[in-house]
Design a protein around this motif. Sequence first.
Motif, PDB file in Angstrom:
ATOM      1  N   GLY C 100     -26.401  99.627  59.111  1.00 41.40           N
ATOM      2  CA  GLY C 100     -27.608  99.272  59.845  1.00 41.40           C
ATOM      3  C   GLY C 100     -28.798  99.265  58.921  1.00 41.40           C
ATOM      4  N   PRO C 101     -29.975  98.977  59.476  1.00 43.30           N
ATOM      5  CA  PRO C 101     -31.169  98.887  58.630  1.00 43.30           C
ATOM      6  C   PRO C 101     -31.631 100.272  58.185  1.00 43.30           C
ATOM      7  CG  PRO C 101     -31.780  98.651  60.930  1.00 43.30           C
ATOM      8  CD  PRO C 101     -30.274  98.720  60.896  1.00 43.30           C
ATOM      9  N   SER C 271     -25.671 102.429  49.103  1.00 46.06           N
ATOM     10  CA  SER C 271     -26.980 101.757  49.135  1.00 46.06           C
ATOM     11  C   SER C 271     -28.014 102.646  48.446  1.00 46.06           C
ATOM     12  CB  SER C 271     -27.391 101.464  50.584  1.00 46.06           C
ATOM     13  OG  SER C 271     -26.414 100.671  51.225  1.00 46.06           O
ATOM     14  N   HIS C 272     -28.175 103.869  48.927  1.00 43.34           N
ATOM     15  CA  HIS C 272     -29.087 104.789  48.253  1.00 43.34           C
ATOM     16  C   HIS C 272     -28.520 105.215  46.890  1.00 43.34           C
ATOM     17  CE1 HIS C 272     -30.808 105.208  52.274  1.00 43.34           C
ATOM     18  NE2 HIS C 272     -31.914 105.493  51.636  1.00 43.34           N
ATOM     19  N   MET C 297     -23.917 102.233  54.847  1.00 46.86           N
ATOM     20  CA  MET C 297     -24.504 101.116  54.107  1.00 46.86           C
ATOM     21  C   MET C 297     -25.695 100.543  54.845  1.00 46.86           C
ATOM     22  SD  MET C 297     -21.098  99.138  52.713  1.00 46.86           S
ATOM     23  CE  MET C 297     -20.327  98.953  54.338  1.00 46.86           C
ATOM     24  N   GLU C 298     -26.684 100.093  54.073  1.00 46.04           N
ATOM     25  CA  GLU C 298     -27.849  99.468  54.680  1.00 46.04           C
ATOM     26  C   GLU C 298     -27.639  97.962  54.791  1.00 46.04           C
ATOM     27  OE1 GLU C 298     -31.220 102.807  53.734  1.00 46.04           O
ATOM     28  OE2 GLU C 298     -31.393 100.875  52.754  1.00 46.04           O
ATOM     29  N   SER C 313     -30.541  96.577  50.591  1.00 50.01           N
ATOM     30  CA  SER C 313     -29.918  96.197  51.863  1.00 50.01           C
ATOM     31  C   SER C 313     -29.055  94.957  51.694  1.00 50.01           C
ATOM     32  CB  SER C 313     -30.998  95.931  52.921  1.00 50.01           C
ATOM     33  OG  SER C 313     -31.710  97.108  53.194  1.00 50.01           O
ATOM     34  N   LEU C 314     -27.905  94.996  52.315  1.00 54.25           N
ATOM     35  CA  LEU C 314     -27.005  93.844  52.292  1.00 54.25           C
ATOM     36  C   LEU C 314     -27.486  92.797  53.284  1.00 54.25           C
ATOM     37  CD1 LEU C 314     -23.605  95.783  52.361  1.00 54.25           C
ATOM     38  CD2 LEU C 314     -24.604  94.602  50.386  1.00 54.25           C
ATOM     39  N   THR C 315     -27.302  91.539  52.939  1.00 53.56           N
ATOM     40  CA  THR C 315     -27.483  90.481  53.935  1.00 53.56           C
ATOM     41  C   THR C 315     -26.254  90.525  54.839  1.00 53.56           C
ATOM     42  OG1 THR C 315     -26.296  88.893  52.586  1.00 53.56           O
ATOM     43  CG2 THR C 315     -28.691  88.989  52.286  1.00 53.56           C
ATOM     44  N   PRO C 316     -26.338  89.884  56.004  1.00 56.88           N
ATOM     45  CA  PRO C 316     -25.158  89.851  56.887  1.00 56.88           C
ATOM     46  C   PRO C 316     -23.913  89.336  56.166  1.00 56.88           C
ATOM     47  CG  PRO C 316     -27.091  89.145  58.091  1.00 56.88           C
ATOM     48  CD  PRO C 316     -27.541  89.361  56.681  1.00 56.88           C
TER      49      PRO C 316
END
Lengths: 343, 343, 343, 343
Positions: C100-101, C271-272, C297-298, C313-316
């Motif tokens: 998520g975000p 992510s972090h 994961m972001e 952050s990953l894109t979809p």
Amino acid sequence: MIVIMNPDASNKEVHAVVDAIESVGLKAKVMEGTEQKIVGLIGDKRNIDSSSLEALPGVDHTVAISKSYKLASREFHPQSSVVDVDGVKIGDGNIVIMAGPCAVESLDQLLEAAKIVKAGGAQFLRGGAYKPRTSPYSFQGLKGEGLKYLAEARNQTGLKVVTEVTAVEDVESISHYADMLQVGARNMQNFRLLKEVGQSKKPVLLKRGLAATLEEWLNAAEYIMKEGNNDVVLCERGIRTYETYTRNTLDMSAVAAVKHLSHLPIIVDPSHGTGKWRMVRPMAFAATAAGADGLMMEVHPDPSKALSDGQQSLTPENYMEVSDGVHKIAKFMKEAGIAITTL
Amino acid sequence: MIVIMNPDASNKEVHAVVDAIESVGLKAKVMEGTEQKIVGLIGDKRNIDSSSLEALPGVDHTVAISKSYKLASREFHPQSSVVDVDGVKIGDGNIVIMAGPCAVESLDQLLEAAKIVKAGGAQFLRGGAYKPRTSPYSFQGLKGEGLKYLAEARNQTGLKVVTEVTAVEDVESISHYADMLQVGARNMQNFRLLKEVGQSKKPVLLKRGLAATLEEWLNAAEYIMKEGNNDVVLCERGIRTYETYTRNTLDMSAVAAVKHLSHLPIIVDPSHGTGKWRMVRPMAFAATAAGADGLMMEVHPDPSKALSDGQQSLTPENYMEVSDGVHKIAKFMKEAGIAITTL
Amino acid sequence: MIVIMNPDASNKEVHAVVDAIESVGLKAKVMEGTEQKIVGLIGDKRNIDSSSLEALPGVDHTVAISKSYKLASREFHPQSSVVDVDGVKIGDGNIVIMAGPCAVESLDQLLEAAKIVKAGGAQFLRGGAYKPRTSPYSFQGLKGEGLKYLAEARNQTGLKVVTEVTAVEDVESISHYADMLQVGARNMQNFRLLKEVGQSKKPVLLKRGLAATLEEWLNAAEYIMKEGNNDVVLCERGIRTYETYTRNTLDMSAVAAVKHLSHLPIIVDPSHGTGKWRMVRPMAFAATAAGADGLMMEVHPDPSKALSDGQQSLTPENYMEVSDGVHKIAKFMKEAGIAITTL
Amino acid sequence: MIVIMNPDASNKEVHAVVDAIESVGLKAKVMEGTEQKIVGLIGDKRNIDSSSLEALPGVDHTVAISKSYKLASREFHPQSSVVDVDGVKIGDGNIVIMAGPCAVESLDQLLEAAKIVKAGGAQFLRGGAYKPRTSPYSFQGLKGEGLKYLAEARNQTGLKVVTEVTAVEDVESISHYADMLQVGARNMQNFRLLKEVGQSKKPVLLKRGLAATLEEWLNAAEYIMKEGNNDVVLCERGIRTYETYTRNTLDMSAVAAVKHLSHLPIIVDPSHGTGKWRMVRPMAFAATAAGADGLMMEVHPDPSKALSDGQQSLTPENYMEVSDGVHKIAKFMKEAGIAITTL
């Protein structure tokens, strides 16, 4: 490079920066922000030392924009490099295994280790003849004698030999016996040694210094390549952090970072990276999944009798298990189309 | 050394540890706690490698009790050592100053720097002829030519010369020109170089490696001393940490720690320790108050024209101010009976 | 605990140590080495503070033998724990994905993210309503409003919600909306908060502090468990080192270490851990192969519009690719019998 | 802020960055180098999150130019601040001493300590009533009872009281008893607590987090000041590094850095900074010479009976010696005109 001025820098100070830049034949561009001015340099920054600009009045600090290494950089060499070590390819999408004892202790020990290593599917035998040790009272290696044993093990098994070189004056003799020269973590910034191996014809395995940044590491590769030797393979072996449970902190993300920043192959050493044999298997699996081009692992016929690094050496049984898993994961990922090559 | 067993280690596993210890002629003592057993080793631990014990089943980890260095240790040499460099004493209770440019750039630059350095009351001229640089494209030093300039500056000023040696093959020639050999941070664990300077007759200035523990640093000194050269002076020059505002983190407490653990003199380099000329004065004052035996500082006639380290080089005016304060503080503390000598 | 005496400690000083130990009801055993004496403590060390023993004359230092945490330790709980979050099991051998975000920004943004997350096979929606930010001028989160959006997203998707709690006074209200409470890296040693979430009935996701040792981290889990809440899941999210290319250095070996030292499940946040979206895929694959019980994961519908952490952050599209690979690797390793569970 | 594009970024990608910047009301300037383009932002960067720009295609990374903190910055407040704690001034050029036991253990212990502290010329009594401890089984402090003892000690000696606050809900009650609120290293980024003490009327002693950068530390001060409380004193207490001989690595250069970057007073805690009582004296002397505005030191009537931090606590005799030396050095430097105030 960008020069960031203090918020209260005078116009005269800004001009002095511009003059200093232009005096070495570069172009300067001033950009005015709400709080601070900055001066950008355009041209080949090798003509100027950032530290001299930082010594000018009114300058807060400088920021490097372009990378200091070129030959090792993917920017200038987008295609991934494959290093060929006498027929064994590193970086071609197949995982390469280098295994063996920390130190060459005797011919028997080495031959026994070599057979195990070979049986597990490795392509390289590792083993130190010259051992850099923290204490002068620790076992320092068999030196020339050890090199001969390595050559004998190669003859009997067909494995390629990779072994550490710790001094300029040994490069020639070690090149005579080894297929690949290893520059160890403690010598990653021994620039004289880097130049020497750069002038040899042997492929080089360049371990990351124990507190080296990625940038310093790639610059160390640049030293070798600048001398004409492009056959450089990088090896992540753990970095020094505050954590004491593990011997080092294995920086797994270095695999991904190097694949992005450089075209050189990168392998992982989970033995030194963790300092605990128990952790070699999970970290070897992880490195494989992360896209490493190979693994270096310590294996000893009887770790409890090792003259160094016994605690991080795999027994023959453990090694076979690790090796089997690594090959299975690599094969699966390739077939499933999810293997990581570049980023 | 103490071997700590896993809480669920069997008696058989404990016996195997005892056997391994006794097989090399040491004595083993088992101590039974409420949760865990431990096995103590008695005798000369140099006969056994802790890593092999850690490889035994049932062993959790080992803990070293006695120090790995002896010659450098205060335990075996309670009296503080004084190193005599051709008449200049380091460690005798007076503060010694080594100053000069980062790199020897030209004869003029060096002579100008030497005069300033001399005027500020320094005993040593520093200046690099062989420069270890992160990037192969940075200025690498004037090499042999630079050595001659250093000798000329000594002739004209009477200052002692300390300069860095970066390779085994240069030790002889540099010894010819210099009064003291500097082993730099990047070579602190270049063991071949340590052995070579250990065999020379020149006093050695041993800088701390950029991520070296105190134990590793004192072991590096041990390498030199083991070859017969007891004239070793340590130099704290900052360690690598997560903080990026300063070039390194100056570990001021190393002065106190070394005075406690070792009999060797220790000096401090606030130029490399901070990377900012502005911070040299407060850190030089602090080092003096902490009991350092000397200081090494970068001074340049015109830092904005320096070929390296301009941002951390003092101008002549700054240098005079720092030097003046240092001498005043040292004198006051001595006279007031509050100078720190040992701990 | 073991007390190591100075080499020159007197018998009287050794006796004083023995007395201090026995005065609190523990047993002391003296062991005499060639160079040093040591004193072992037997009994429950919680009755004595090692620092007071280190303050006694003649004492060099102390060494802890047994672990300071019990409830979180595998020694006392050999079976791996499975944490059940309202029906979703963490630690049962299947990999769990939380995505998520970084921050909840609006209901639309969250619902869009939730649908993507769900489509990729995740079980948990992550998203911060209360954001701890380095600068007071950065976006601090939607707070209570954000919690409501999370609840709404759960209603629409069936995903479980995990969100960060940053203060004691919010535990109750956040517990009302969330399925799992996250304690962030900056609060890992906010002991009052640990006690409070320990008294709640909600499972807790405990992130590793940014410079926390494994021992400190497991002690933080112990704080929560001591209050009666055993549903603790650990999350490795990178530690602070000298390397600046990555936001943090992802300590992948922590997965293996925790599996050995503790029975609690452990997940990884690449992510972090890296701070770069590009590196999330290789590190997610590596964590899976290393035996992690899950991943955090972001993911953001449009990272370039994110109010925080857009760069990691990953894109979809990226997220779907990562998620697909992770599931394939996990499935393959399980079926091939090479999945890592305990060490 | 500056956005650095990849070397192969397209013009379209550069335009997208410019658009993103202009869409939030900022100005963008493109600068073209030989290898790379960069885009500079002009205006108030608080309107944009750098991470979202880094998520745009073609962007390599961003570099912050202006500081994220304003109220704590010397740029916007060139005059050094003096914090007045009920009549005792910190930062006015005289050195302030805060001393006392790590933890309040009993009324007798505290009163005895307070008398010693007072006799040594200290202005503040320190002592923890609420103790943040790594292990839940360690002594957690006398809490409310301890606060009363502190107040009693103040009544009897006239010393000001500084004590740690570890949770939002205690701020009010501790403010009732203490003259100055201490935010400990572990809570330096407990932003809720920072806001709360920012809303109180008490001066705040803000310790540096154990792995906090100078920038993060000054941002933590900014959180407090943004709420209207400008009476913030910073305290360097050692940072976490790879060195294990000392408990922490005392970053002495932080004194100089803070004096340059901020107008707030800074004191040094050599007890936590080193973890060894023996090293407190040299580090206290060094901090004084470096220009620290004060010192915090642990003193215990009998360190070997301390419930925490005995190994780093001074005996009364040691304390008197340290205090005497500190005052002499400070007085001398002031009179000799070499005291360091700003840089």
